[in-house]
Motif scaffolding. Structure first.
Motif, PDB file in Angstrom:
ATOM      1  N   SER A 757       0.844  -1.199   0.000  1.00 31.24           N
ATOM      2  CA  SER A 757       0.000   0.000   0.000  1.00 31.24           C
ATOM      3  C   SER A 757       0.874   1.242   0.000  1.00 31.24           C
ATOM      4  O   SER A 757       2.009   1.207   0.468  1.00 31.24           O
ATOM      5  CB  SER A 757      -0.883   0.032   1.242  1.00 31.24           C
ATOM      6  OG  SER A 757      -1.737  -1.068   1.238  1.00 31.24           O
ATOM      7  N   GLU A 780      -4.348   8.479   1.487  1.00 32.07           N
ATOM      8  CA  GLU A 780      -4.255   7.100   1.052  1.00 32.07           C
ATOM      9  C   GLU A 780      -3.932   7.047  -0.446  1.00 32.07           C
ATOM     10  O   GLU A 780      -4.547   7.766  -1.230  1.00 32.07           O
ATOM     11  CB  GLU A 780      -5.634   6.480   1.287  1.00 32.07           C
ATOM     12  CG  GLU A 780      -5.657   5.016   1.482  1.00 32.07           C
ATOM     13  CD  GLU A 780      -7.067   4.564   1.896  1.00 32.07           C
ATOM     14  OE1 GLU A 780      -7.145   3.636   2.678  1.00 32.07           O
ATOM     15  OE2 GLU A 780      -8.065   5.136   1.425  1.00 32.07           O
ATOM     16  N   ASP A 782      -2.332   3.945  -3.321  1.00 37.04           N
ATOM     17  CA  ASP A 782      -2.740   2.644  -3.842  1.00 37.04           C
ATOM     18  C   ASP A 782      -2.977   1.647  -2.719  1.00 37.04           C
ATOM     19  O   ASP A 782      -2.311   1.694  -1.687  1.00 37.04           O
ATOM     20  CB  ASP A 782      -1.608   2.079  -4.725  1.00 37.04           C
ATOM     21  CG  ASP A 782      -1.623   2.685  -6.101  1.00 37.04           C
ATOM     22  OD1 ASP A 782      -2.546   2.370  -6.849  1.00 37.04           O
ATOM     23  OD2 ASP A 782      -0.704   3.469  -6.406  1.00 37.04           O
ATOM     24  N   PHE A 783      -3.876   0.749  -2.968  1.00 41.55           N
ATOM     25  CA  PHE A 783      -4.039  -0.378  -2.053  1.00 41.55           C
ATOM     26  C   PHE A 783      -3.055  -1.464  -2.424  1.00 41.55           C
ATOM     27  O   PHE A 783      -2.851  -1.743  -3.596  1.00 41.55           O
ATOM     28  CB  PHE A 783      -5.444  -0.968  -2.182  1.00 41.55           C
ATOM     29  CG  PHE A 783      -6.496  -0.120  -1.562  1.00 41.55           C
ATOM     30  CD1 PHE A 783      -6.557   0.018  -0.185  1.00 41.55           C
ATOM     31  CD2 PHE A 783      -7.414   0.548  -2.348  1.00 41.55           C
ATOM     32  CE1 PHE A 783      -7.531   0.817   0.390  1.00 41.55           C
ATOM     33  CE2 PHE A 783      -8.386   1.341  -1.770  1.00 41.55           C
ATOM     34  CZ  PHE A 783      -8.446   1.481  -0.404  1.00 41.55           C
ATOM     35  N   GLY A 784      -2.474  -2.094  -1.424  1.00 40.24           N
ATOM     36  CA  GLY A 784      -1.663  -3.269  -1.699  1.00 40.24           C
ATOM     37  C   GLY A 784      -2.602  -4.447  -1.912  1.00 40.24           C
ATOM     38  O   GLY A 784      -3.486  -4.686  -1.110  1.00 40.24           O
ATOM     39  N   TYR A 835     -12.201   5.637  -2.599  1.00 36.32           N
ATOM     40  CA  TYR A 835     -10.787   5.356  -2.868  1.00 36.32           C
ATOM     41  C   TYR A 835     -10.202   6.466  -3.726  1.00 36.32           C
ATOM     42  O   TYR A 835     -10.799   6.873  -4.721  1.00 36.32           O
ATOM     43  CB  TYR A 835     -10.633   4.025  -3.611  1.00 36.32           C
ATOM     44  CG  TYR A 835     -11.209   2.833  -2.884  1.00 36.32           C
ATOM     45  CD1 TYR A 835     -11.318   2.827  -1.495  1.00 36.32           C
ATOM     46  CD2 TYR A 835     -11.637   1.711  -3.580  1.00 36.32           C
ATOM     47  CE1 TYR A 835     -11.849   1.728  -0.837  1.00 36.32           C
ATOM     48  CE2 TYR A 835     -12.174   0.613  -2.922  1.00 36.32           C
ATOM     49  CZ  TYR A 835     -12.281   0.630  -1.553  1.00 36.32           C
ATOM     50  OH  TYR A 835     -12.805  -0.456  -0.905  1.00 36.32           O
ATOM     51  N   PRO A 839      -8.132   0.289  -7.015  1.00 39.91           N
ATOM     52  CA  PRO A 839      -7.156  -0.796  -6.903  1.00 39.91           C
ATOM     53  C   PRO A 839      -6.997  -1.594  -8.196  1.00 39.91           C
ATOM     54  O   PRO A 839      -7.889  -1.605  -9.039  1.00 39.91           O
ATOM     55  CB  PRO A 839      -7.741  -1.677  -5.798  1.00 39.91           C
ATOM     56  CG  PRO A 839      -9.152  -1.287  -5.674  1.00 39.91           C
ATOM     57  CD  PRO A 839      -9.309   0.097  -6.184  1.00 39.91           C
TER      58      PRO A 839
ATOM     59  N   THR B  33       4.232   4.749   5.553  1.00 39.94           N
ATOM     60  CA  THR B  33       3.027   3.959   5.797  1.00 39.94           C
ATOM     61  C   THR B  33       2.046   4.806   6.586  1.00 39.94           C
ATOM     62  O   THR B  33       2.408   5.851   7.132  1.00 39.94           O
ATOM     63  CB  THR B  33       3.362   2.708   6.614  1.00 39.94           C
ATOM     64  OG1 THR B  33       3.906   3.138   7.865  1.00 39.94           O
ATOM     65  CG2 THR B  33       4.363   1.817   5.906  1.00 39.94           C
ATOM     66  N   SER B 175     -11.504  -1.635   3.420  1.00 40.50           N
ATOM     67  CA  SER B 175     -10.889  -1.536   2.086  1.00 40.50           C
ATOM     68  C   SER B 175     -11.115  -2.805   1.277  1.00 40.50           C
ATOM     69  O   SER B 175     -10.900  -2.818   0.080  1.00 40.50           O
ATOM     70  CB  SER B 175      -9.400  -1.230   2.204  1.00 40.50           C
ATOM     71  OG  SER B 175      -8.777  -2.273   2.913  1.00 40.50           O
TER      72      SER B 175
END
Lengths: 1128, 643
Positions: A757, A780, A782-784, A835, A839, B33, B175
């Motif tokens: 992420s 936030e 990108d999502f991993g 988002y 993703p 992070t 998510s």
């Protein structure tokens, strides 16, 4: 000649001493076989061997046994040359031991060797040797220069002189075999026979059966290739006159789909795909390997290329595993060849001119059309008849200008030049190749002679490439390859493409390029293309690239006979690229004229203040790559069985220094292994298994490594006995088929490590009474996605190769590829999720199928006339099988699923609205039953679209996929070469079909720029008017703003982009040998060459290949050039 | 050599088989992070700052991205501007060619941005923590959490105003939520109102009325901001658009839930009045006040400077309730609001003749009461207005130090001789809000030229197409061409609005019971504007120091609407919201957009009224369409009326 060859020998003598490396046995296979069973009559020919080895050889081939003590073993390791025939054992032994302090004693079949008691110290006497002389001729009886003659098994060699004559000294015996080699001719081996006037006729090699094809990590004879691999002669690439090799691919190689979208110097590389496009993911382009290392195709000079292979099916590409899905291009650069130095010099000079530019109306016409557009839009005309008259008559060009901007900022032609020096030669132990190439090209942007700097649009490129192969031991070859280039690019500080689009966007009547008082005009936030092109300063771009490869090949089979055919290779390469972009810019002060005062002086007001000196800024960046590979190759024939094996492993580390993104600046890494087992029986039945096993850093452990297998089968029917009677007609029949899997690991150009992420640094906000506090933003990113993995492509290929009459060759391949798990950014996640970045997922499936075929025929009719023709055709059509799209779309005509990629989604234009469609045409009130359009009020003359879903409303749901994709589905090429005596003529046509272009743009329809923007195309009269309310016209109702209705993707604007062009034409004259000889030339030729000379297309507003929707793009260029090439 | 080669090979093989996985692991780069964000005070603040970054900039977002003045009847952009991507949406609205599938630029896409900011805000609330060692205290965290909570409510309130009901997301969605879980239906209007009311009420109780460190905290919400938004919320809920709008009665979720209240509820006006009262109570404790400047240190209001500097003064301006603190577009705004020949950039913030006609005369009377079918104005003869001829002498106004209107620079001279009579004897707000042809430009030392070929006029698209330009909010000290533009406040909420909101709500609740209170607040605005107040003192009416007060609810409604039109003319979202809220936009646009004849090159022809365009406005335009792509991805979404 004699002196020279002695010198050569001496060089090697000293070389040997220097290295202190014992040369190993080189066995002459021909003579060795003759040491038959005759016990007393011994024949042995060995050179550079130890006595022990020689004795062993005798033991193996006769009944004699040798006895000696360990004490003398060291003496027996002395090197000798033996060359005896039908000799007695005594003759042999005395010959063998003559340089040593050893003596021998023969007892029946037992020979004892011991230390000699008498000191013998005598020089090695030169043996009696032969001198062979002769001449080499070609099929026509013409003398051949530069043919290499080598005594087989030795380093003794020579090349023919300008008369085709040669003299080879020191030939060991009459039984020595002489090998004659010349590029493009069949190799010939002849017994020496002590001939003093040997005449050798060389045959051209048209079938290329012995030709070697470069395949993944190896080479194969053309005959045993059962993967789908196309090759192209480097000379074909050279004749394209283009900076980038990629521009020569279209129509030249079966299986390559290519289009060139721009002709701008330095930016003119083609987009190309192997067998079309099979994915809607990011990475669609093939993997390009130069000398086995991933490198760019863009700036390599065609002169550097020795071989060019395109690997198309799974068998050919499986060894590249996770990166081979889009096909692979393998390029080998020129290597040194045994022979005396061959020097080739080439130079040509040409002029370039655009193939086709869009044409626009002049100022007066522009004003008339604007008035018409205003009236049709319900506005008042903006140009008075008096103003139009003044513009037409050019009475006051300050206030009533009429400027053809394109004409003003471009030159009609621009020069272009190429030069190349190629030196090639070497011996058995060291071969070298050096190529130095220069290319100079000017663009078509005009310059202002009054400015002090040079803003010429130009590009100079210098390439150098050197390959040296050294046999450091008889079984070890080390290759050092170094290549690189420097490019110097000069441009105006304003990008050429910017100037170009400004030209097309600036009306002819806005203002002149310069006012008569010397001031530069502009309207705020509009452009002055002339000032942008010539007054904005200049730009210099320096690029340099360095590529190096060091490799060593150890022939293990030469060390240990049972492993004959096994070679080990290690390769290390280091590439670096760097560029520097320096801009020196300035801007003039701009003014706008509002009228003239009483004295007639122009009244101007300053619009912006310029800067009269050049300011400076620069940027530089680069990248580097390291690559390491080890490899085992095995290739051996046991009788009728031939086995090939390969095992390789490699790692690569690429660092991109041209990014501000912390993630993209991390080294890119690949690692993997690959292997191959191939077997062929009697050159008739072939089978092959390939695999790649490799991983990608983009995925998480556990999803990272993949195994990519492939299988292939082949049958060469013409090698069957029962076919031999037809062989003269059907000279070749080969069937092959393959199936396998390959992968693609590239997620996106901006996203790496898909399993991690990210947090994005974004614009923040200001706070405080005066906005004095700024806090930079984070959010936030990108999502991993932990389970992301590579795209998998399953490829099937069936191929047929046919040869007729020994001079016609045909190849046909059908292919089908299914790509699944395509990476895509999700498109159906509801926005309520919030988002910031949608993703990625392994989503989607595409099938791509088609065929490619090629024909080659070369016929020599007589001594004077040779004709060859070649043609090829590639058809690739893809279809999206799965795509992440809204369920609302899936059942409608909007669904991408089931449609080819790069298709146009648009409305279907039925015709133009007529008065009868309206109850009140003036206000745009439609009659009952005529579906209203959600794109705004319509009027007679607007495009009437089909209500496809019958909901009595024209809206986006009435769209469907129309026309063909924007990437051609068909690429073809055909051409011929005729050689008559010293004249040669070649023509090559290239075409593309099955693709469409959609016209679009906010100022496309005449008038929609409102008079402030945009030009009007010269076909403006082909339009709807109230007087002539015809639907069969080019332009619908004109309007003074972008029409929401008319300017949509629809069949109205869809154009067939198919074209055919005379891509290449060349006329050459080779000087007679009699002229060349006095100048010590081996070959000399002058030529005239033309590129892109004619284009035939249905679409006639601009060159359809550039794919531009409005013509606002740098055109492709025609090139006329003359040149000369001389080989010494 | 052989051995070396062998070793290399062996090494390679061993390395590849054993170390491959590690070789392919990403290099440690200490990537940022989410955890690291919330362990650092600066980045924690940064995360919050990013949630703020879609706060509209009234100088840019209102004008260009959302285009409020241009899609109301206050301003008109050249239709030719439609060829620029940034302006195409506005022109599509003008032409009536807007549709749900229109591809929005991100900056215009409120719907998408709202959900992104809401998610970010909930992540913030769930993760923010005190970092005492770095100076981030628990109190700071509480304040920041309140700010995040406020931002969610703020963006939602905007959504509610422009789109009506929307899917109300009130927590951080996981998510890994499936697509189906995310296909949320729209939440009924009244549920959202209730939810927002509660948020604003609670936030108003938690947030300070004023920041002690205003110099760094301005731009963040206060108690007053929350009360103001709550007041607006109820004003919208009470207004005809959302209160029993029969058009919307059939907009229902797939499960049949009606999204809009079908029945008119008069008590909502009381709620609106009370909510506004809460804010006014706070204001009257001294937190907020109308911005006034006085003439020559007397108690006489200087209406010109008061109204001008209201939009310029950022330090001692108590009328400001909520401002946007960024400054990047101040220069741009001053560029489009100045004659283009002077600003050197496009002076295309063109007013409509319709707005021009709405301003009162100096005597507080309306000059024009309507239009004839041929487009000619219905002139209110008693107002003294005329459209023929030019002024013969300069006209001065008393009680003002304003000296920018004439070449002489004499304070109080507002129109010079030779000015078209249309522009003479108008109220002070007229001169502060508009540029007219042949008006003196002090900094350029010349007169405006809006005719065709003039320095500030056509034929280019960057000139005011109706021959009159919005001047409101520009800073006379700004020199755009030379990049010298002082800071000025970018007003999101100011007290003046709530005076008139209050009057409007009270009038709807009951004219008779609230007559005095209504007049009080309307007159406060008129007083500051420098025009006679409404009253019933016959003497004063005769002396023209008062205007006869409206006698009933309907007349009062008309008076309030007229006052709003000019007080908030071309100001942010006010007029656009008003015509939608009152559900009168289709009526308003029955009148074409009028202008001066800007295609004329001579002065005589210039002062001729022409129709610039007839806007195509339908009932559906009162709410924005939900972008089609979101509809396509969410089968539970229903589209707004008419789209």
């Amino acid at each position: 000649m004699r002196k020279k060859s002695k010198l050569l020998t001496q060089t090697f003598e000293s070389y040997r001493t220097l290295l202190l490396i014992a040369f190993l046995l080189i066995v002459c296979p021909v003579n060795q076989a003759q040491t038959g069973s005759k016990a007393k009559q011994l024949s042995l020919k060995l050179s550079n061997t130890t006595i022990i080895d020689a004795l062993k050889n005798v033991e193996n081939s006769s009944d004699y046994v040798f006895l000696f003590s360990d004490a003398i073993k060291s003496n027996l390791r002395a090197k000798v040359n033996v060359n005896v025939k039908n000799a007695t054992i005594n003759e042999l032994m005395s010959d063998l031991l003559k340089g040593t302090q050893l003596s021998y004693f023969v007892n029946n079949r037992q020979v004892t060797i011991s230390k000699s008691h008498t000191q013998q110290d005598h020089k090695q006497q030169s043996k009696a040797t032969l001198k062979i002389a002769g001449q080499v001729l070609d099929e026509k009886g013409e003398t051949m220069i530069g043919v290499t003659i080598q005594e087989v098994g030795t380093n003794n060699m020579v090349a023919t002189d300008v008369n085709g004559r040669f003299t080879l000294y020191n030939v060991a015996s009459t039984n020595s075999m002489l090998k004659f080699t010349y590029v493009g001719y069949k190799e010939k081996i002849i017994k020496a026979n002590n001939d003093k006037n040997l005449v050798v006729n060389m045959q051209t090699d048209t079938q290329g059966l012995d030709e070697v094809v470069v395949v993944g990590y190896s080479q194969q004879k053309r005959q045993s290739v059962i993967g789908a691999i196309s090759t192209i002669k480097p000379s074909t690439l050279i004749s394209d006159q283009s900076r980038s090799v990629s521009n020569a691919l279209a129509g030249q190689i079966a299986g390559v789909i290519a289009v060139q979208r721009s002709g701008e110097p330095g930016e003119d590389s083609s987009d190309f795909w192997i067998r079309g496009v099979s994915t809607f993911g990011t990475n669609k382009t093939p993997l390009i390997l130069v000398d086995g290392v991933e490198r760019s195709l863009v700036n390599i000079s065609a002169e550097e290329i020795e071989s060019f292979s395109v690997l198309k099916d799974a068998t050919a590409t499986a060894v590249y595993g996770v990166r081979g899905a889009n096909g692979v291009i393998l390029i080998e650069t020129k290597k040194g060849k045994i022979g005396k130095p061959v020097i080739t010099v080439k130079a040509d000079y040409g002029i370039t001119t655009p193939t086709q530019m869009p044409k626009f109306v002049n100022g007066a016409k522009y004003m008339e059309v604007m008035n018409a557009a205003n009236i049709l839009s319900g506005s008042n005309p903006t140009h008075s008849e008096a103003a139009i008259q003044k513009t037409r008559n050019h009475l006051d060009e300050d206030l009533y200008p009429d400027v053809d901007w394109i004409d003003l900022v471009t030159t009609k032609t621009a020069p272009q030049m190429h030069a190349c020096l190629d030196i090639n030669g070497g011996s058995e132990r060291l071969r070298y190749s050096l190529i130095v190439a220069f290319m100079g090209e000017h663009g078509m942007m005009a310059t202002d002679k009054n400015v002090s700097y040079d803003s010429t649009d130009k590009m100079y490129k210098y390439n150098v490439r050197s390959n040296v192969d050294i046999n450091i031991t008889p079984s070890t070859i080390v290759n050092v390859g170094i290549g690189g280039y420097i490019t110097n690019i000069g441009r105006s500080a304003t990008n050429i493409s910017t100037v170009f689009s400004e030209c097309l966007d600036t009306p002819p009547i806005s203002y002149p390029a310069v006012y008569s008082n010397g001031q530069f005009p502009i309207i705020e936030s509009r452009y002055n293309p002339w000032a942008a092109a010539t007054q904005s300063g200049y730009r210099r771009i320096y690029q340099n690239s360095f590529e190096s490869t060091v490799s060593a090949i150890q022939d293990i089979g030469k060390l240990w006979k049972p492993l004959q055919g096994l070679k080990l290779k290690a390769l290390f390469s280091f590439d670096a690229y760097q560029f520097n972009n320096a801009v020196r810019s300035k801007s003039p002060s701009y003014y706008y004229a509002t009228g003239r005062d009483a004295t007639g002086k122009l009244i101007t007001t300053q619009v912006s203040e310029g800067q009269e000196f050049l300011s400076f800024s620069q940027s530089s960046a680069g990248n580097r790559t390291m690559y390491f590979e080890t490899r085992l190759n095995y290739n051996r024939t046991f009788g009728k069985h031939t086995v090939e094996g390969l095992f390789t492993s490699s790692i690569r580390d690429y660092y991109n220094g041209n990014t501000q993104d912390s993630e993209l600046a991390l080294p890119y890494r690949d690692a993997g292994m690959a292997g191959r087992v191939a077997y062929n029986y009697d050159d008739r039945y072939f089978t092959e298994f390939n695999f790649g096993y490799n991983g990608s850093e983009n995925f998480k452990r556990g999803y990272r490594f993949g195994f990519f297998p492939s299988f292939a089968l082949g049958w060469v029917a013409t090698n069957e006995k029962f076919m031999q009677s037809y062989i003269n007609v059907l000279s070749k029949l080969k069937l092959r088929g393959s199936w396998g899997k390959v992968g693609n690991d590239n997620i996106s150009s901006s996203r790496r490590f898909g399993y991690l992420s990210t947090i994005d640094n974004v614009t923040g906000s200001y706070f405080g009474t005066t906005g004095n506090v700024y806090e930079t933003g984070y959010q936030e990113g990108d999502f991993g996605i932990p389970n992301l993995t590579w795209e998998t492509s399953t490829k099937t290929d069936i191929g047929l190769e046919l040869g007729f009459l020994n001079w016609i060759n045909l190849q046909f391949d059908y292919f089908c590829e299914t790509r699944k798990d395509i990476f895509m950014q999700r498109k159906t996640i509801p926005e309520t999720a919030g988002y910031n970045v949608m993703p990625y997922a392994n989503f989607g499936k595409v099938r791509n199928q088609g065929f490619d075929c090629s024909l080659e025929a070369t016929k020599r009719f007589n001594k004077n006339l040779t004709i060859s023709i070649r043609a090829n055709y590639t058809y690739a059509k893809n279809k999206v099988l799965e795509y992440d799209e809204s369920p609302a779309y899936k059942t409608t005509t909007l669904a991408q699923t089931g449609k080819p990629m790069y298709s146009y989604l648009g409305l279907i234009a039925e015709r133009l609205y007529r008065n009868s469609d309206f109850s009140d045409p003036e206000s745009g009130t439609l009659a009952n039953g005529v579906p209203p359009s959600i794109y705004g009020t319509v009027h007679p003359g607007d495009i009437k679209y089909k209500d496809l879903n019958n909901d009595n409303r024209i809206d986006s749901y009435d769209r469907t996929y129309i026309g063909k994709p924007s990437v051609p589905q068909v690429i073809y090429g055909f051409g011929f070469n005729v050689k008559y005596k010293n004249l040669d003529l070649g023509m090559f046509f290239q075409g593309a079909d099955d693709f469409s272009n959609m016209l679009s743009g906010s100022t496309l329809i005449p008038g929609t720029g409102g008079g402030a923007r945009g030009n009007i195309y010269n076909n403006v009269d082909d339009r709807w008017t109230r007087e002539n309310p015809n639907s069969d016209v080019f332009w619908p109702r004109l309007s003074n703003t972008v029409s929401g209705t008319n300017m949509r993707y629809s069949t109205w604007w869809l154009r067939d982009a198919a074209y055919l062009r005379l891509k290449n034409m060349e006329i050459g004259y080779t000087f007679p040998k009699s002229w060349q000889k006095p100048l010590r030339m081996r070959n000399a030729r002058i030529f005239f060459r033309g590129n892109n000379l004619f284009t035939w297309a249905k679409f006639n507003m601009w060159d359809p290949e550039i794919g531009s929707q409005d013509g606002f793009s740098y055109p492709l260029m025609k090139v006329y050039s003359v040149g000369v090439e001389v080989t010494f | 050599m052989k051995k070396v080669l062998f070793n290399i090979f062996l090494f390679g093989m061993i390395f590849l088989t054993s170390g491959c996985n590690r070789y392919l692991d990403m290099e440690p780069d200490d990537r940022l992070t989410q955890k690291m964000v919330f362990n650092d005070i600066k980045r924690t603040r940064g995360w919050l700052s990013a949630i703020y970054n879609y706060m509209p900039d009234p100088f840019l977002t209102y004008i260009r991205d959302w285009g409020f003045p241009f899609i109301s009847d206050d301003a008109q952009i050249a239709i030719a501007m439609g060829s620029f991507t940034n302006w195409a949406r506005i022109v599509a609205y003008n032409n009536g060619s807007m549709y749900a599938g229109y591809a929005l630029q991100s900056s215009s896409n409120l719907w998408l941005n709202t959900y992104q900011k809401v998610r970010s805000a909930y992540i913030f609330q769930n993760n923010v923590k005190a970092l005492p060692s770095q100076g981030l205290t628990e109190e700071d965290v509480t304040q920041m959490k309140n700010e995040a909570r406020f931002l969610i409510a703020y963006y939602y309130e905007r959504m509610l105003e422009l789109y009506g009901p929307f899917p109300l997301v009130t927590s951080e969605l996981p998510s890994d939520a499936s697509t189906e879980e995310l296909m949320l239906p729209r939440t009924p209007y009244e549920d959202i109102v209730t939810w927002l009311d509660n948020e604003f009420t609670e936030l108003a109780a938690s947030l300070p009325a004023e920041y002690t460190d205003a110099s760094t905290m301005t731009g963040r919400p206060t108690k007053g901001v929350c009360l103001a938004l709550k007041a607006r919320l109820w004003l919208f809920a009470a207004s005809p658009l959302f209160n029993g709008n029969s058009n919307f009665a059939n907009i229902k979720n797939p499960d049949g839930t009606a999204l809009f209240p079908a029945i008119y509820d008069a008590t909502k006006w009381q709620k609106a009045a009370s909510a506004t009262r809460e804010l006014l109570d706070l204001a009257e404790t001294g937190v907020y006040n109308l911005y006034k400047e006085y003439y020559n240190k007397t108690t006489a209001i200087d209406p010109f400077l008061s109204y001008q500097n209201l939009f310029i003064n950022y330090s001692t301006n108590k009328e400001l309730i909520f401002v946007y603190s960024g400054s990047s577009y101040t220069s741009w705004y001053n560029g489009i609001g100045n004659p283009r020949g002077f600003s050197g950039s496009g002076g295309y913030f063109g007013a409509t003749q319709n707005l021009c006609d709405s301003y009162f005369m100096k005597n507080g009377l309306s000059p024009i009461t309507g239009y004839n079918s041929d487009g000619s104005p219905v002139i209110n003869a008693s107002s003294g207005y005329t459209e023929s001829g030019f002024t013969s002498t300069p006209i001065s106004y008393s009680n003002t130090a304003y000296n920018l209107a004439s070449s002489s620079g004499i304070a109080g001279v507002i129109t010079e001789a030779g000015v078209y009579n249309m522009y003479a004897n108008r109220e002070p707000r007229f001169y502060i809000s508009l540029w007219y042809n042949n008006e003196y430009i002090p900094k350029a030392k010349r007169y405006t030229q809006y005719y065709n070929g003039g320095l500030d006029g056509g034929p280019t698209h960057d000139s005011p197409v109706c021959g009159i330009q919005i001047r409101k909010g520009i800073n006379p000290a700004a020199d755009v061409k030379n990049s010298s533009v002082p800071y000025q406040p970018k007003i999101l909420l100011r007290l003046g609005e709530f005076y008139l909101n209050y009057a409007e709500a009270l009038n709807e609740v009951s004219f008779d019971n609230n007559k005095t209170e209504i007049l009080k607040y309307v007159n406060l605005i008129r007083e500051r504007a420098g025009i006679p107040i409404y009253g019933s003192d016959a003497t004063k009416i005769a002396q023209r120091t008062q205007v006869q007060a409206p006698a009933n609810q309907d007349d009062m409604r008309i008076a309030i609407r007229k006052e709003r039109r000019v007080e908030f003319g071309a100001e942010g979202d006010m007029r656009y919201n008003d015509i939608r809220r009152w559900k009168i936009s289709t009526d308003v646009f029955n009148t074409p957009i009028y202008g001066m004849n800007t295609s004329s090159t001579t002065t005589e022809d210039f002062y001729k009224r022409v129709t610039y365009m007839t806007r195509k406005v339908e009932e559906k335009f009162n709410l924005w369409p939900i972008p089609q792509t979101y509809m396509d991805n969410n089968t539970n979404l229903v589209q707004n009326y008419g789209w």
